[in-house]
Design an enzyme around this catalytic site. Structure first.
Site, PDB file in Angstrom:
ATOM      1  N   ASN A  48      41.373  44.778  53.863  1.00 33.29           N
ATOM      2  CA  ASN A  48      40.246  43.843  53.894  1.00 33.29           C
ATOM      3  C   ASN A  48      40.115  43.267  55.311  1.00 33.29           C
ATOM      4  O   ASN A  48      40.947  42.466  55.736  1.00 33.29           O
ATOM      5  CB  ASN A  48      40.492  42.732  52.870  1.00 33.29           C
ATOM      6  CG  ASN A  48      39.362  41.721  52.812  1.00 33.29           C
ATOM      7  OD1 ASN A  48      38.482  41.696  53.669  1.00 33.29           O
ATOM      8  ND2 ASN A  48      39.386  40.892  51.783  1.00 33.29           N
ATOM      9  N   CYS A  62      34.018  36.289  54.553  1.00 35.98           N
ATOM     10  CA  CYS A  62      33.797  37.731  54.382  1.00 35.98           C
ATOM     11  C   CYS A  62      32.316  38.067  54.203  1.00 35.98           C
ATOM     12  O   CYS A  62      31.934  39.235  54.301  1.00 35.98           O
ATOM     13  CB  CYS A  62      34.593  38.258  53.195  1.00 35.98           C
ATOM     14  SG  CYS A  62      36.346  37.983  53.362  1.00 35.98           S
ATOM     15  N   HIS A  81      31.428  45.113  50.927  1.00 35.21           N
ATOM     16  CA  HIS A  81      32.611  44.509  51.543  1.00 35.21           C
ATOM     17  C   HIS A  81      33.853  45.129  50.894  1.00 35.21           C
ATOM     18  O   HIS A  81      33.907  45.303  49.675  1.00 35.21           O
ATOM     19  CB  HIS A  81      32.575  42.995  51.320  1.00 35.21           C
ATOM     20  CG  HIS A  81      33.842  42.307  51.701  1.00 35.21           C
ATOM     21  ND1 HIS A  81      34.501  42.573  52.873  1.00 35.21           N
ATOM     22  CD2 HIS A  81      34.589  41.371  51.041  1.00 35.21           C
ATOM     23  CE1 HIS A  81      35.595  41.834  52.931  1.00 35.21           C
ATOM     24  NE2 HIS A  81      35.675  41.097  51.839  1.00 35.21           N
TER      25      HIS A  81
HETATM   26  O1  UT7 Z   1      37.487  39.182  50.905  1.00 36.17           O
HETATM   27  C1  UT7 Z   1      37.632  37.931  50.367  1.00 36.17           C
HETATM   28  C2  UT7 Z   1      37.587  37.976  48.910  1.00 36.17           C
HETATM   29  N1  UT7 Z   1      38.859  38.339  48.356  1.00 36.17           N
HETATM   30  C3  UT7 Z   1      38.924  39.106  47.272  1.00 36.17           C
HETATM   31  O2  UT7 Z   1      37.909  39.564  46.825  1.00 36.17           O
HETATM   32  C4  UT7 Z   1      40.219  39.317  46.588  1.00 36.17           C
HETATM   33  C5  UT7 Z   1      40.011  39.252  45.084  1.00 36.17           C
HETATM   34  N2  UT7 Z   1      41.249  39.357  44.330  1.00 36.17           N
HETATM   35  C6  UT7 Z   1      41.988  40.481  44.289  1.00 36.17           C
HETATM   36  O3  UT7 Z   1      41.671  41.476  44.921  1.00 36.17           O
HETATM   37  C7  UT7 Z   1      43.167  40.506  43.355  1.00 36.17           C
HETATM   38  O4  UT7 Z   1      43.160  39.329  42.576  1.00 36.17           O
HETATM   39  C8  UT7 Z   1      44.540  40.638  44.074  1.00 36.17           C
HETATM   40  C9  UT7 Z   1      44.665  42.036  44.660  1.00 36.17           C
HETATM   41  C10 UT7 Z   1      44.632  39.594  45.174  1.00 36.17           C
HETATM   42  C11 UT7 Z   1      45.664  40.445  43.072  1.00 36.17           C
HETATM   43  O5  UT7 Z   1      45.532  41.375  41.996  1.00 36.17           O
HETATM   44  P1  UT7 Z   1      45.587  40.862  40.475  1.00 36.17           P
HETATM   45  O6  UT7 Z   1      45.499  42.047  39.626  1.00 36.17           O
HETATM   46  O7  UT7 Z   1      44.514  39.818  40.325  1.00 36.17           O
HETATM   47  O8  UT7 Z   1      47.029  40.245  40.399  1.00 36.17           O
HETATM   48  P2  UT7 Z   1      47.461  38.762  40.044  1.00 36.17           P
HETATM   49  O9  UT7 Z   1      47.174  37.838  41.175  1.00 36.17           O
HETATM   50  O10 UT7 Z   1      46.905  38.408  38.712  1.00 36.17           O
HETATM   51  O11 UT7 Z   1      49.023  38.949  39.920  1.00 36.17           O
HETATM   52  C12 UT7 Z   1      49.594  39.832  38.963  1.00 36.17           C
HETATM   53  C13 UT7 Z   1      51.097  39.890  39.197  1.00 36.17           C
HETATM   54  C14 UT7 Z   1      51.727  38.517  39.355  1.00 36.17           C
HETATM   55  O12 UT7 Z   1      52.994  38.554  38.735  1.00 36.17           O
HETATM   56  P3  UT7 Z   1      53.206  37.946  37.252  1.00 36.17           P
HETATM   57  O13 UT7 Z   1      52.819  36.502  37.362  1.00 36.17           O
HETATM   58  O14 UT7 Z   1      52.304  38.736  36.365  1.00 36.17           O
HETATM   59  O15 UT7 Z   1      54.665  38.171  37.011  1.00 36.17           O
HETATM   60  C15 UT7 Z   1      51.893  38.371  40.838  1.00 36.17           C
HETATM   61  O16 UT7 Z   1      52.962  37.513  41.185  1.00 36.17           O
HETATM   62  O17 UT7 Z   1      51.347  40.591  40.418  1.00 36.17           O
HETATM   63  C16 UT7 Z   1      52.208  39.791  41.248  1.00 36.17           C
HETATM   64  N3  UT7 Z   1      51.897  40.077  42.643  1.00 36.17           N
HETATM   65  C17 UT7 Z   1      52.481  41.084  43.318  1.00 36.17           C
HETATM   66  N4  UT7 Z   1      53.387  41.993  42.962  1.00 36.17           N
HETATM   67  C18 UT7 Z   1      53.748  42.904  43.882  1.00 36.17           C
HETATM   68  C19 UT7 Z   1      51.032  39.445  43.466  1.00 36.17           C
HETATM   69  N5  UT7 Z   1      51.024  40.033  44.685  1.00 36.17           N
HETATM   70  C20 UT7 Z   1      51.918  41.044  44.608  1.00 36.17           C
HETATM   71  C21 UT7 Z   1      52.331  42.016  45.531  1.00 36.17           C
HETATM   72  N6  UT7 Z   1      53.263  42.921  45.119  1.00 36.17           N
HETATM   73  N7  UT7 Z   1      51.868  42.070  46.794  1.00 36.17           N
END
Ligand code: UT7
Length: 326
Positions: A282, A113, A252
């Protein structure tokens, strides 16, 4: 040394729009979760027949038309992508030939990215040092084809698209400063494990989907906020500028919350920041040139503006470029 400026911009996204409600049908997810956690509402996905070079070609044609130039006026073609048409030849070779400029320099850059930030620094250096007079720099991705369809944590994030700029030698210099960095000590945070020389694709890889994107989102999130701020500060310092001098921030587009956190630190009002994540998701190396092309098109970027482009991604990698719009 001469200066460099951007004389044409253009972008292209595939026609097929996938909104959050469509994703609700395929994954255990919701419009509410995706919107509040990422800021995304829609993304555009390439059709089966559309490869990265097709998107790159469409964006390149628009940028050349905007610059009022013929493809043969360009000395070198660079495509920044993490998902080329083939492992080799480089996608840039295909794009240059299809444009009708087959005997020019053409190569790809792969730094995920951060691709456009690295590409802008390299291309600007080639122009400023007099090696080439004009370079067509493209960020193009089709990551919808590379996500793991069983991983809701990543499959909902990525969209496809391409953005292009034409760089040209100039008396006045738009390139004010650049900061690039990388830390390859933890590739597992964001990678496609199988398909390269360490892990060629085999049956196990296909079964475990290690030929698809894997990301540890929370870790990448923390890194992204820190590095966006540090890289912006460093690029501005190299340009002898401060954050008060910035007219437009073009980050980005990975997560609206990452962008908001960086804007808060940089004390930038939201109207100074170009955000289109709602529409495109993204698009990796394409996100910054798409955002630039839109912002130039609707007048948010004007001659005399100081712009900061800032990105981060797999590597892990990061970078920022301070740029004067002419
Ligand atoms: O461009 C390349 C660089 N990439 C990035 O910069 C991405 C950086 N990271 C992010 O943007 C975020 O970490 C995400 C959007 C990918 C995820 O958001 P988060 O607030 O960090 O969520 P998390 O991974 O900590 O997950 C929180 C909860 C989990 O459930 P539990 O374990 O709390 O029960 C996940 O299983 O959200 C759940 N979850 C979802 N729920 C509904 C993960 N993906 C989804 C989804 N829909 N699509």
């Amino acid at each position: 040394m001469t200066g460099v400026k951007i004389v044409g911009v253009g972008h292209y996204v595939p026609e097929r729009v996938i909104d959050n409600f469509e994703l609700e049908k395929w994954f255990d997810t919701s419009d509410e979760w995706i919107t509040t956690r990422t800021g995304m509402k829609r993304r555009h996905w390439a059709s089966e027949n559309e490869a990265t070079s097709d998107l790159a070609l469409a964006a390149a044609r628009k940028a050349l038309a905007d610059a009022n130039l013929d493809p043969t006026d360009v000395d070198a073609f660079i495509v920044c992508t993490v998902y080329p048409d083939y492992l080799f030849p480089a996608t840039a070779c295909i794009v240059a030939s299809k444009l009708g400029a087959p005997n020019k320099a053409a190569f790809d850059m792969e730094i995920a990215c951060s691709g456009f930030i690295y590409g802008l620094t390299v291309a600007s250096s080639l122009v400023r040092s007099g090696v080439y007079k004009r370079i067509l720099l493209i960020g193009a991705e089709t990551l919808s084809k590379l996500v793991n369809p069983e991983d809701r944590g990543t499959a909902i994030l990525f969209g496809d698209g391409a953005g292009a700029v034409v760089l040209e030698a100039s008396e006045e210099d738009s390139f004010l400063g650049s900061e690039l960095g990388a830390d390859g000590s933890k590739p597992q945070l964001l990678l496609v494990e199988a398909g390269g020389s360490r892990h060629p694709i085999d049956e196990l890889a296909l079964e475990e989907k290690t030929d698809r994107i894997h990301m540890e989102g929370r870790e990448v999130f923390k890194f992204a906020v820190t590095k966006m701020i540090e890289a912006t500060d460093s690029a501005l310092a190299k340009a002898n500028l401060t954050k008060a001098d910035v007219d437009v921030l073009i980050p980005h587009q990975a997560n609206k919350r990452i962008i908001d956190a960086a804007m808060k630190y940089l004390e930038m009002p939201s109207d100074k920041c170009v955000i289109n994540i709602e529409e495109y998701g993204n698009t990796s190396a394409a996100s910054i040139p798409i955002a630039l092309s839109e912002a130039v098109g609707d007048g948010r970027v004007k001659p005399g503006d100081t712009i900061v482009f800032v990105g981060f991604g797999g590597g892990l990698s990061w970078g920022a470029v301070a740029w004067k719009w002419q």
